[in-house]
Design a protein around this motif. Structure first.
Motif, PDB file in Angstrom:
ATOM      1  N   SER A   1       0.832  -1.209   0.000  1.00 33.23           N
ATOM      2  CA  SER A   1       0.000   0.000   0.000  1.00 33.23           C
ATOM      3  C   SER A   1       0.858   1.246   0.000  1.00 33.23           C
ATOM      4  CB  SER A   1      -0.901   0.023   1.233  1.00 33.23           C
ATOM      5  OG  SER A   1      -1.736  -1.095   1.256  1.00 33.23           O
TER       6      SER A   1
ATOM      7  N   VAL B   1      -5.915  -4.903  -2.545  1.00 32.67           N
ATOM      8  CA  VAL B   1      -4.574  -5.434  -2.291  1.00 32.67           C
ATOM      9  C   VAL B   1      -4.658  -6.641  -1.358  1.00 32.67           C
ATOM     10  CG1 VAL B   1      -2.421  -4.938  -1.070  1.00 32.67           C
ATOM     11  CG2 VAL B   1      -3.278  -3.335  -2.757  1.00 32.67           C
TER      12      VAL B   1
ATOM     13  N   VAL C   1       0.443  -8.439  -7.299  1.00 26.57           N
ATOM     14  CA  VAL C   1      -0.552  -7.489  -6.780  1.00 26.57           C
ATOM     15  C   VAL C   1      -0.344  -6.139  -7.436  1.00 26.57           C
ATOM     16  CG1 VAL C   1      -1.382  -6.289  -4.746  1.00 26.57           C
ATOM     17  CG2 VAL C   1      -0.746  -8.685  -4.587  1.00 26.57           C
TER      18      VAL C   1
END
Lengths: 182, 669, 216
Positions: C44, C72, C85
């Motif tokens: 993130s 995510v 991801v």
């Protein structure tokens, strides 16, 4: 040699001014700062499935519905003010015969239904994306956004922000005509 | 009425600036002392007029005169008085007025205190300052008038942003501007020197106090902004490599380089062209920052409207000032006579290396900040990339490491030709200190990133090295105490200022390491009385009470932090809701100790029936974070101490007289 | 003042768009598996909140940030690697969403920039100083003193220095500084006080270093 070196700073600076000037005077950029190119242009429609918003609205659609002919996907919400501003233009698109599908983004079903009832429903079908997950598949960053999908199910255009009459006439309608004809 | 007076004062200042930009230069050409001296008076006149204009604007805010557009947009009758006042500079127009005010204050200071300056240099310096002022005053009057009226006058204002009602944020802009805009003095001195065609030690001596002052203010301003972000934004971050932050950091980096290269000009009459270039570049970075932040050229996808008209105006100012100065540099710098020679390993050599590293660092930040724009321009908008903290952290830190290593060594090298081996021997205690700290850190915190002990070792090396240099100068452990005391009293304050500033840097590095490496975090929901475990600590939510502040409602929760059954902190965290503005802010509960910050935040209440009695709670343990701001403060103190050096008051030496007997048989420069 | 506005924008957007939360990661987003959660937080921090001015999705409270945080975590739980991801998000939002610009043709200049600049600046500095030193040395003549005269001068300097090394009064300080200066004149590497004693090298009132370099 020394002369060359001392000219370097002015030259670099002049180049920088040039860059800034070109950015500032780019009227397209100024009028539409949301002009982020979409990563999905040219890509096939992402896989998704949306349920109907309420029983009363023609509802629910999935990626399969966006294949076979030119379609438009409109991301909207009842709480979104620019969506109301672009509504006449979206209606115009629907009136050209192109099916417009509505993705109702993070909205209360009753609110969406009331909004469409009040302002008119141009959508062939409306799907509810309550948690925004499907929007993420489309790379949506806010509302409203509008996508044009060709008959093969490829995304060919993305418009971020409300569809203004200019955008409609200068970009969207020509594209629709071109894609259908081609 | 008062606002109209303010308006007239702005125009008056514009006229004075026009006079100051032209007449003194004409006076220099004609050798007319009276015309040159006019600059002093117009400088003071400008400062007085702008102070009065600023007072007029403040009056508008204080009396909540909503017929003034800026007051309407940025103030509200319910705002506490302190924030009505700070609202004066909390907007574009008011802050531009502050900008030119600071510019004029610096000019007036030179006009009043620059008695030692040769009249021609002084006249030129003030003329250049006036040119800058003229440009920005025109910008204000024509595009950003703070005294613009709104008719009909609305009953109340629209500006009640709770985020701006904070003491830290109130003082951050003035400090920042004193720094940012203060570098204009170095710029003006540089351009004046280019016009004169010579740079000498005397010039460096005169430039130094102004640069030091600006640097100190800028350090304080940046630190204050960082501290505000830390305690207000609610997750303990303190630096984000945001373009706006970078806009203030780049002048700081160049300004630090300038401070150091000016020393070489002063002591050894070398690096003159380079120092001139640095002085120009430092202020250019300030101007570039002003442009980036106000032109709207940096936008995000769903951003507010841009303001290209203002942007073009500022860009034009930049093109003329910076372009003009750099062109003048390209033209005149090669003609300047060079100065002293030095060996690569010497104090000058170390300062050159310092400058190179700082320049690369500053250019790296510039590259990262501007790259998205450059790419966008060249690709016609098709190519969009983001350059965020990961880029800057990866590139900036490796540049800083060799720099910090050298900061300990440089002061121990002699001028002209240094003895690296001797310096190395003197630094053995520092090396030992570093090794000890590395091992100790690793033992105490084996789980953290492996770079952290090395960073702590680096800080120890720097701190010990600075102290080694200082103690050896006053012969602290090698001579009787009386002699040390004598040497200390004879030691120029600038020397101690240097040591203090370098120590401050070491403390800052310790703080940054702690904040980055060993942070512990807990995010959970708790009901009053419930506890949760964070690494090493237990967090319990005490009572949650409700209440009312002056213009907000709040929910206050107590977070009780215990370690091994012992209470270490009681944090009062609040969530404030401002009904008029319709916004919510959080006030973190922070307990600051020497070793760490305990940082607690209370979020919102659960919304389902089951969670209605639970609040979102966040607890952060931020080790060594207070050292970041402590380090910055010590650096500012160092700068301030150097400023009080008597040599700045005595003025520049008359070098010719001293040099002639010793240099008689030597060829001229 | 845009500094305020920048930070303000972030909070503005979050307050308007998400009047509920005022902070980033919510408790209900946190994964049960701490290792996965740690990876989620790291990933993130690398993703940009595309509607904010300059925040990662980890720091931002915008709705889109939360959506992406959840995405995510969903992908991590499904077994994706960190790379996968990131690729998933980039496929939908473009390179713009990466806070660390990827290494690709349109960013070669960005990543190569700092090392190239370092090399260029270092080269310029070294070249410039060296040509300057060489040209200065060339313009200086040989030692103007004869070897005998130089030996006599050296002896004189040593005597002055020897007599003034002791004592602490002002005149002896002055003599010491004079001796330092004279010594430094010809043998700068021998002057042990050249750094410690401010008088010799760094004060304005003392003898400054002359610009004569009598050594090759």
């Amino acid at each position: 040699m020394r002369r060359l070196i001392v000219i370097l700073p002015v030259a670099a600076f002049a180049a920088l001014i040039g860059v800034m000037a070109s950015l500032l005077t780019d009227s397209e950029r100024n009028n539409d700062p949301s002009r982020l190119p979409s990563a999905l242009i040219g890509q096939p429609v992402p896989a998704f499935e949306l349920p109907a918003v309420t029983r009363n609205l023609p509802g629910g659609f999935s990626s399969a519905d966006l294949r076979g002919r030119v379609t438009v996907l409109s991301i909207f919400a009842s709480w979104c003010v620019p969506c109301l501003a672009e509504h006449p233009q979206i209606t115009q698109i629907a009136e050209t015969g192109t099916p417009v599908y509505g993705l109702n983004h993070r909205d209360k079903p009753e609110d969406a239904e009331n909004w469409l009832r009040r302002h008119g429903n141009p959508y062939t079908a409306v799907g509810a994306d309550l948690n925004g997950r499907a929007s993420v598949e489309w790379g949506v960053t806010g509302v409203p956004e509008t996508f044009i999908i060709d008959a093969d199910g490829r995304i060919i255009y993305k418009h971020v922000g409300p569809v203004t009459p200019d955008a409609l006439n200068d970009k969207i309608l020509p594209l629709l005509r071109g894609t259908r004809g081609g | 009425m008062i606002a109209e007076i303010g308006q007239y004062l702005l125009i008056l200042t514009l006229v004075l600036a026009g006079v100051q930009a032209t007449v003194p230069l004409w006076g220099v050409a004609r050798g007319d002392a009276a015309m040159m001296r006019l600059a002093d008076r117009t400088a003071i006149g400008q400062a007085v007029a702008l102070l009065a204009a600023f007072a007029a604007l403040t009056h508008g805010f204080v009396t909540s005169d909503f017929s003034l557009e800026v007051v309407f947009q940025n103030s509200h009758s319910l705002k506490p008085m302190l924030y009505k006042v700070s609202g004066v500079w909390g907007n574009h127009e008011g802050s531009m007025l502050l900008w030119v005010l600071v510019l004029s204050l610096f000019s007036a200071a030179v006009g009043l205190c620059g008695r030692n300056l040769p009249p021609t240099l002084k006249a030129r310096v003030l003329a250049v300052q006036a040119m800058i002022g003229l440009a920005f005053l025109a910008f204000i009057i024509f595009t950003s008038n703070p005294f613009a009226r709104l008719t009909p006058a609305p009953p109340n204002g629209a500006g009640l942003n709770p985020l701006l009602q904070d003491p830290g944020l109130a003082f951050h802009p003035p400090l920042l501007y004193l720094g940012y805009v203060g570098f204009s003095m170095a710029f003006s001195f540089a351009v004046a020197a280019l016009i004169e065609g010579k740079v000498d030690a005397a010039w460096a001596r005169w430039v130094r106090p102004w640069t030091l002052a600006a640097w100190s203010f800028l350090t304080a301003g940046i630190a204050l902004g960082s501290w505000w972000a830390y305690y207000e934004l609610g997750w303990g971050g303190w630096w984000f490599w945001d373009p706006v932050e970078n806009a203030s950091f780049m002048p700081w980096l160049f300004g630090t380089a300038l401070l150091h290269s000016a020393i070489v000009v002063e002591k050894r009459d070398a690096l003159k062209s380079w120092t001139i270039l640095l002085a120009i570049l430092t202020f250019s970075m300030s101007l570039l920052g002003t442009f980036l932040v106000r032109s709207g050229v940096l936008t995000s996808v769903h951003a507010f409207a841009t303001d290209p008209e203002r942007g073009v105006f500022i860009l034009a100012i930049l093109a003329v000032t910076i372009g003009g100065a750099l062109t003048l540099f390209a033209w005149r710098a090669p003609g300047m006579k060079g100065g002293g020679l030095f060996a690569p390993v010497s104090r000058e050599g170390a300062l050159v290396a310092n400058n190179m590293l700082l320049t690369v660092a500053a250019l790296t930040v510039l590259l990262g900040t501007l790259y998205p724009l450059i790419l966008e321009a060249f690709s016609g908008g098709a190519d969009r990339v983001s350059v965020g903290p990961p880029f800057f952290n990866s590139t900036f830190a490796p540049i800083m490491v060799p720099l910090v290593l050298m900061v300990a060594v440089g002061p121990l090298l002699a001028w002209k030709r240094g003895d690296l081996a001797a310096a190395g021997r003197k630094l053995i205690p520092a090396a030992i200190a570093a090794a000890v700290v590395i091992v100790a850190t690793f033992v105490l915190k084996p789980d953290g990133p492996w770079l952290a002990p090395l960073a702590m070792g680096l800080a120890a090396w720097l701190a010990a090295g600075a102290l080694v240099e200082w103690t050896s100068r006053i012969r602290l452990f090698s001579a009787p105490l009386a002699e040390s005391a004598r040497r200390l009293s004879g030691l120029p304050r600038a020397a101690s200022g240097m040591t203090l500033a370098h120590l401050g840097l070491a403390i800052l590095i310790v703080g940054i390491t702690g904040a980055s490496a060993w942070r512990a975090e807990l995010i959970t929901t708790l009901a009053p009385g419930e506890s949760a475990e964070a690494p090493g600590y237990t967090v319990t939510l005490g009572d949650v009470s409700r209440g009312q502040g002056p213009n907000y409602n709040f929910e206050r929760g107590v977070l009780i932090i215990t370690k091994d059954e012992r209470k270490v902190a009681e944090l009062f965290a609040e969530r404030r809701f401002f009904p008029v503005a319709g916004q919510t802010t959080t006030e973190a509960g922070i307990k600051t100790t020497w070793l760490a910050d305990y940082y607690g935040v209370i979020g919102e209440r659960g919304r389902t029936p089951e969670t209605a009695n639970k609040w979102t709670v966040r607890f952060y343990l931020n080790p060594l974070v207070p050292w970041i701001w402590l380090g910055a403060m010590v650096m500012v103190l160092g700068g301030g101490l150097s400023l009080t050096d008597r040599r700045h008051r005595v003025g520049a030496p008359r070098r010719a007289a001293n040099a002639s007997p010793a240099a008689a048989p030597a060829p001229a420069e | 003042m845009k500094t305020l506005r920048g930070l303000l924008t972030a909070l503005f957007i979050l307050s308007v768009a998400a009047p509920a939360a005022v902070h980033a990661v919510q408790p209900d987003e946190v994964l049960d598996d701490p290792a996965l959660e740690a990876r989620a937080r790291e990933i993130s921090a690398e993703l940009r909140c595309v509607v904010c001015q300059n925040q990662s999705i980890d720091d931002s409270n915008a709705e889109i940030a939360r959506d992406l945080r959840l995405l995510v975590r969903e992908r991590l739980v499904a077994g994706d690697t960190d790379e996968q991801v990131l690729d998933y998000v980039v496929a939908r939002y473009g390179d713009f969403v990466l806070l660390r610009p990827p290494w690709q043709p349109n960013t070669y200049l960005l990543w190569a920039g700092p090392p190239i600049m370092a090399i260029v600046i270092a080269t310029l500095a070294i070249l410039f100083l060296r040509t300057y030193q060489r040209s200065r040395n060339a313009s200086l003549g040989p030692d103007p003193l004869s070897p005998d005269d130089r030996a006599e001068l050296d002896a004189l300097v040593e005597r002055v220095a020897a007599t003034t090394r002791t004592g602490t009064g002002p005149s002896s300080t002055f003599r010491a500084e004079l001796a330092d200066g004279l010594r430094h004149l010809d043998h700068p590497e021998n002057s042990e006080d050249s750094l410690g004693d401010d008088g010799a090298n760094t004060g304005p009132d003392s003898n400054p270093d002359p610009d004569r370099d009598t050594h090759q």
